[in-house]
Write a protein that holds these residues in place. Sequence first.
Motif, mmCIF file in Angstrom:
data_model
loop_
_atom_site.group_PDB
_atom_site.id
_atom_site.type_symbol
_atom_site.label_atom_id
_atom_site.label_comp_id
_atom_site.label_asym_id
_atom_site.label_seq_id
_atom_site.Cartn_x
_atom_site.Cartn_y
_atom_site.Cartn_z
ATOM 1 N N THR A 20 0.912 -1.145 0.027
ATOM 2 C CA THR A 20 -0.073 0.072 0.003
ATOM 3 C C THR A 20 1.007 1.348 -0.093
ATOM 4 O O THR A 20 0.685 2.102 -0.491
ATOM 5 C CB THR A 20 -0.938 0.027 1.282
ATOM 6 N N GLY A 202 -1.949 -5.094 7.152
ATOM 7 C CA GLY A 202 -1.839 -3.817 6.469
ATOM 8 C C GLY A 202 -3.162 -3.448 5.723
ATOM 9 O O GLY A 202 -4.296 -3.742 6.216
ATOM 10 N N GLY A 203 -3.072 -3.233 4.673
ATOM 11 C CA GLY A 203 -4.103 -2.859 3.782
ATOM 12 C C GLY A 203 -4.622 -4.021 3.009
ATOM 13 O O GLY A 203 -5.895 -3.991 2.858
ATOM 14 N N GLY A 231 -7.086 -3.982 5.490
ATOM 15 C CA GLY A 231 -8.041 -2.656 5.596
ATOM 16 C C GLY A 231 -8.688 -2.777 4.652
ATOM 17 O O GLY A 231 -9.622 -2.091 4.677
ATOM 18 N N SER A 340 -3.617 -1.102 9.853
ATOM 19 C CA SER A 340 -4.926 -1.885 10.300
ATOM 20 C C SER A 340 -4.845 -2.182 11.858
ATOM 21 O O SER A 340 -5.499 -2.413 12.412
ATOM 22 C CB SER A 340 -5.389 -2.793 9.730
HETATM 23 P P1 AMP Z 1 -0.133 -0.428 5.484
HETATM 24 O O1 AMP Z 1 -0.407 -1.522 4.465
HETATM 25 O O2 AMP Z 1 0.614 -0.943 6.750
HETATM 26 O O3 AMP Z 1 0.344 0.859 4.986
HETATM 27 O O4 AMP Z 1 -1.579 -0.318 6.093
HETATM 28 C C1 AMP Z 1 -2.504 0.533 5.508
HETATM 29 C C2 AMP Z 1 -4.030 0.059 6.149
HETATM 30 O O5 AMP Z 1 -3.950 0.645 7.500
HETATM 31 C C3 AMP Z 1 -5.057 0.855 5.089
HETATM 32 O O6 AMP Z 1 -5.890 -0.210 5.070
HETATM 33 C C4 AMP Z 1 -5.433 1.792 6.141
HETATM 34 O O7 AMP Z 1 -6.696 2.417 5.856
HETATM 35 C C5 AMP Z 1 -5.094 1.310 7.451
HETATM 36 N N1 AMP Z 1 -4.997 2.230 8.410
HETATM 37 C C6 AMP Z 1 -4.370 3.170 8.645
HETATM 38 N N2 AMP Z 1 -4.605 4.061 9.569
HETATM 39 C C7 AMP Z 1 -5.725 3.291 10.402
HETATM 40 C C8 AMP Z 1 -6.544 3.812 11.330
HETATM 41 N N3 AMP Z 1 -6.121 4.815 12.085
HETATM 42 N N4 AMP Z 1 -7.360 2.883 11.735
HETATM 43 C C9 AMP Z 1 -7.635 1.923 10.921
HETATM 44 N N5 AMP Z 1 -7.128 1.493 9.823
HETATM 45 C C10 AMP Z 1 -6.173 2.185 9.397
#
Ligand code: AMP
Length: 617
Positions: A20, A202-203, A231, A340
């Motif tokens: 992501t 993650g996402g 996410g 997430s």
């Molecule tokens: P990553 O792949 O680790 O960058 O995570 C991205 C994911 O984390 C995406 O789906 C974002 O929407 C989610 N995300 C980021 N901040 C938050 C938050 N405060 N609460 C829930 N999900 C989050």
Amino acid sequence: MSTEINAPDDVVIGIDLGTTNSLAAVMTPDGPRVLMGADASPLIPSVVSFLDNGEQIVGRPARAMAVSNPRRTVHSAKRLMGRGLEDLGDETDKLAYRIVDGGSSKLVRVAIDERTYTPQEISAIILGEVRRVAEAALGHAVQKAVITVPAYFDDAQRQATRDAAQIAGLTALRIVNEPTAAALAYGLDTSREGTVVVYDLGGGTFDVSVLKITQGVYKVVATAGDTHLGGDDFDNAIMARIMDLVQERTGTDLTAQPEALQQIRLSAEALKQELSDKTEVKLEIDLGADEPALFTLTRTEFEDLIRADLERTIACCRSALADAGVQNDAIDEVVFVGGSTRIPLVRQLVKDALGREPHTELDPDRVVALGAAIQADVLAGGTKDLLLLDVIPLSLGIETMGGAFSKLITRNSTVPCQAEELFSTSVDNQTGIDINVYQGERELVADCRQLGAFKLTGFPAMPANLPKVAVTFLVDADGVLTVTAREQRSGVEASIDVVPSHGLTRDEVRGIVRESIVHAHQDFAARELVELRNKADALVRGTRRVLDLPELPVPEATRAELEADLVALQALAAGDDLPALKAACQSFGDKTQTLADDYIGAAIKVELNRHASETKS
Ligand code: AMP
């Protein structure tokens, strides 16, 4: 805070090349720190968008283009790295852009208008942006990096990552596992020994890894997860609720309107993130002529939407712990990675299931990059007391006679590692052999995956079994496999670096291991049959050689009997009646043992006679 760092030439940055988001970090005298972009955020969305005028844009502006330019906006390229169309299955259906077969390489490509791009090229564009951001933040050029990848990435996927770095003008000094980097960032290092669980949500993906730390050595001992859980699924669940509301109010089904869908997706994600801090969120939806619709969602409602998904992550944790043979009370630390994990219910469920409060002191989006910066500093000569080890996901070996798979390096061996075995020829006067390199857990190469092949040629003609070919497998710290074959009498040598043409997912790796267990009995029999056929072949050749020797006049009756046995043995070797072939090999072996003894006896007699006549004269 001081920002003094190493001299530019020595600087090695750590890069988290995420599905992501991607970002970079570097070591400073005050510890590792992430490098900020012009927008005051270190996160660069891993998205590339190709515009009408041929321009390409990267990161946040590219992500925004997903709404208006969905077919030319490439996200999740990491999922495509080192993979073939077959590997991806229906995964490509979920992407708004076009994926095509890469032809001879068997690796997929991304099709944008008339051009196609390899996933490496897309990742290279992202890495190029990460590099630009890092250079702007540091004020000097950057050429070297440590890049992180999921622990289950196989050789092909690691190599693809290395290639992407090279295209971006970066030397990837080391490819490090993401969970290892996360544990490093938390300073769970030399001073501590124990077991760490890294929970990464993650996402788009979920990974859990169990790490053992002993005397400063990190080892990923088990991994589990789901490459399609994260996410995005939570966004989808909220989206579905919003679309239901729109349908209810206007009768419009938005499913076939990609631009509207993208807009709703962005809103759903924003609502989800707000719910990590608030207990209720609201969204006004403009329905054109009608009154705007008010969409509300409470945290409890949201938790009900995602609970089943989160329970699946917990089941994965249990399975990884079981694979690692670790009970809950032996877990020393739990580390959170991925955006997430900010969701309060995630924390609660993980804490309840593993009996440990997870570490959340570091930003879960930054923790992997920070760990990569620590490893980068080790390589640049800064930190000296850390050693990082990772493991081979599937056994590696070569094809031997009859299609048997001879494993040189077994699964779960720690890299770097090396193994050597001696092989020989099966036919007289062979001056070359084919080395076919395979990966897998089964007994026959037909059930494994070929990684590469080469020929060792030009050694002198010798009788079968006389050449000694030493085959060496060397897996370096980055997981790159070098296979070398050397004929020891002549010194002739050949080698290849194996760059596999396909990638495997962790689920596939698990499937392959499971299959090897399911087929263990049948494989063992198939392997025994191959070995018996090889033995029968050797007996036939050996006997024919002795029968043809002029020094050993075999009586006609014995010769006829042996010839008949040979024909029978060859017929059995061509079939698959294992017990009959086994019995025939045994009895023929016993019978020809007498012949071999007679042959040796005759040879000794000839020698003694010669010696006696020489001393007489
Ligand atoms: P990553 O792949 O680790 O960058 O995570 C991205 C994911 O984390 C995406 O789906 C974002 O929407 C989610 N995300 C980021 N901040 C938050 C938050 N405060 N609460 C829930 N999900 C989050």
